[in-house]
Write a protein that holds these residues in place. Structure first.
Motif, PDB file in Angstrom:
ATOM      1  N   ASP A 264       0.818  -1.207   0.000  1.00 54.09           N
ATOM      2  CA  ASP A 264       0.000   0.000   0.000  1.00 54.09           C
ATOM      3  C   ASP A 264       0.856   1.264   0.000  1.00 54.09           C
ATOM      4  OD1 ASP A 264      -2.612   1.051  -0.077  1.00 54.09           O
ATOM      5  OD2 ASP A 264      -2.471   1.580   2.045  1.00 54.09           O
ATOM      6  N   GLY A 265       2.026   1.204   0.632  1.00 55.07           N
ATOM      7  CA  GLY A 265       2.921   2.353   0.678  1.00 55.07           C
ATOM      8  C   GLY A 265       3.880   2.454  -0.500  1.00 55.07           C
ATOM      9  N   ASP A 266       3.812   1.505  -1.420  1.00 52.70           N
ATOM     10  CA  ASP A 266       4.727   1.476  -2.562  1.00 52.70           C
ATOM     11  C   ASP A 266       4.263   2.455  -3.635  1.00 52.70           C
ATOM     12  OD1 ASP A 266       6.359   0.814  -4.743  1.00 52.70           O
ATOM     13  OD2 ASP A 266       6.358  -1.308  -4.237  1.00 52.70           O
ATOM     14  N   TRP A 267       4.996   3.527  -3.824  1.00 51.96           N
ATOM     15  CA  TRP A 267       4.603   4.572  -4.766  1.00 51.96           C
ATOM     16  C   TRP A 267       4.715   4.141  -6.228  1.00 51.96           C
ATOM     17  CZ3 TRP A 267       8.334   6.154  -8.160  1.00 51.96           C
ATOM     18  CH2 TRP A 267       9.644   5.825  -7.834  1.00 51.96           C
ATOM     19  N   GLU A 268       5.419   3.051  -6.504  1.00 53.56           N
ATOM     20  CA  GLU A 268       5.573   2.584  -7.888  1.00 53.56           C
ATOM     21  C   GLU A 268       4.346   1.827  -8.403  1.00 53.56           C
ATOM     22  OE1 GLU A 268       9.157   0.267  -7.572  1.00 53.56           O
ATOM     23  OE2 GLU A 268      10.358   1.932  -8.323  1.00 53.56           O
ATOM     24  N   ILE A 269       3.434   1.474  -7.493  1.00 59.85           N
ATOM     25  CA  ILE A 269       2.273   0.673  -7.872  1.00 59.85           C
ATOM     26  C   ILE A 269       1.058   1.578  -8.025  1.00 59.85           C
ATOM     27  CG2 ILE A 269       0.761  -1.217  -7.167  1.00 59.85           C
ATOM     28  CD1 ILE A 269       3.058  -2.297  -5.488  1.00 59.85           C
ATOM     29  N   SER A 270       0.310   1.389  -9.107  1.00 60.64           N
ATOM     30  CA  SER A 270      -0.864   2.222  -9.354  1.00 60.64           C
ATOM     31  C   SER A 270      -1.992   1.894  -8.382  1.00 60.64           C
ATOM     32  CB  SER A 270      -1.373   2.016 -10.788  1.00 60.64           C
ATOM     33  OG  SER A 270      -1.975   0.748 -10.915  1.00 60.64           O
ATOM     34  N   LYS A 271      -2.887   2.856  -8.205  1.00 57.83           N
ATOM     35  CA  LYS A 271      -4.039   2.677  -7.319  1.00 57.83           C
ATOM     36  C   LYS A 271      -4.911   1.517  -7.797  1.00 57.83           C
ATOM     37  CE  LYS A 271      -7.970   5.217  -5.451  1.00 57.83           C
ATOM     38  NZ  LYS A 271      -8.706   6.474  -5.439  1.00 57.83           N
ATOM     39  N   ALA A 272      -5.131   1.412  -9.094  1.00 54.20           N
ATOM     40  CA  ALA A 272      -5.958   0.331  -9.643  1.00 54.20           C
ATOM     41  C   ALA A 272      -5.339  -1.032  -9.358  1.00 54.20           C
ATOM     42  CB  ALA A 272      -6.144   0.522 -11.146  1.00 54.20           C
ATOM     43  N   TRP A 273      -4.018  -1.144  -9.495  1.00 50.42           N
ATOM     44  CA  TRP A 273      -3.347  -2.416  -9.229  1.00 50.42           C
ATOM     45  C   TRP A 273      -3.522  -2.790  -7.763  1.00 50.42           C
ATOM     46  CZ3 TRP A 273       0.273  -5.114  -6.522  1.00 50.42           C
ATOM     47  CH2 TRP A 273       0.792  -6.269  -7.117  1.00 50.42           C
ATOM     48  N   LYS A 274      -3.349  -1.806  -6.868  1.00 55.56           N
ATOM     49  CA  LYS A 274      -3.496  -2.060  -5.439  1.00 55.56           C
ATOM     50  C   LYS A 274      -4.913  -2.522  -5.104  1.00 55.56           C
ATOM     51  CE  LYS A 274       0.009   1.258  -4.006  1.00 55.56           C
ATOM     52  NZ  LYS A 274       0.276   2.527  -3.328  1.00 55.56           N
TER      53      LYS A 274
END
Length: 77
Positions: free
Chosen positions: A38-48
């Protein structure tokens, strides 16, 4: 005469990300990994939003566990 037809085509894509966390139980390990994700800025909101745990096991596998420890692992304790 061959007429073109309209087709609906769905395309899905699955990617995986792994996290190594120190925890006393599989349940806690999953909570910690999801928090890191959740804190990983490289991952998009949709992916999360679509992410789910696909597996959780100790590094090195379970062969070194005794029966009691393995039972707790299976139960998620």
């Amino acid at each position: 005469m061959n007429k073109n037809k309209t087709f609906e085509v769905e395309i899905a894509s699955t990617t995986y990300r792994t996290y190594e966390v120190k925890a006393k139980s599989p349940k806690k390990a999953q909570e910690l990994a999801l928090s890191q994700m959740d804190g990983d800025w490289e991952i998009s909101k949709a992916w999360k939003q679509n992410a789910e745990v696909s597996y959780c096991e100790p590094l090195g596998g379970t062969s070194s566990m005794d029966n009691d420890e393995f039972g707790k692992y299976i139960r998620g304790e």
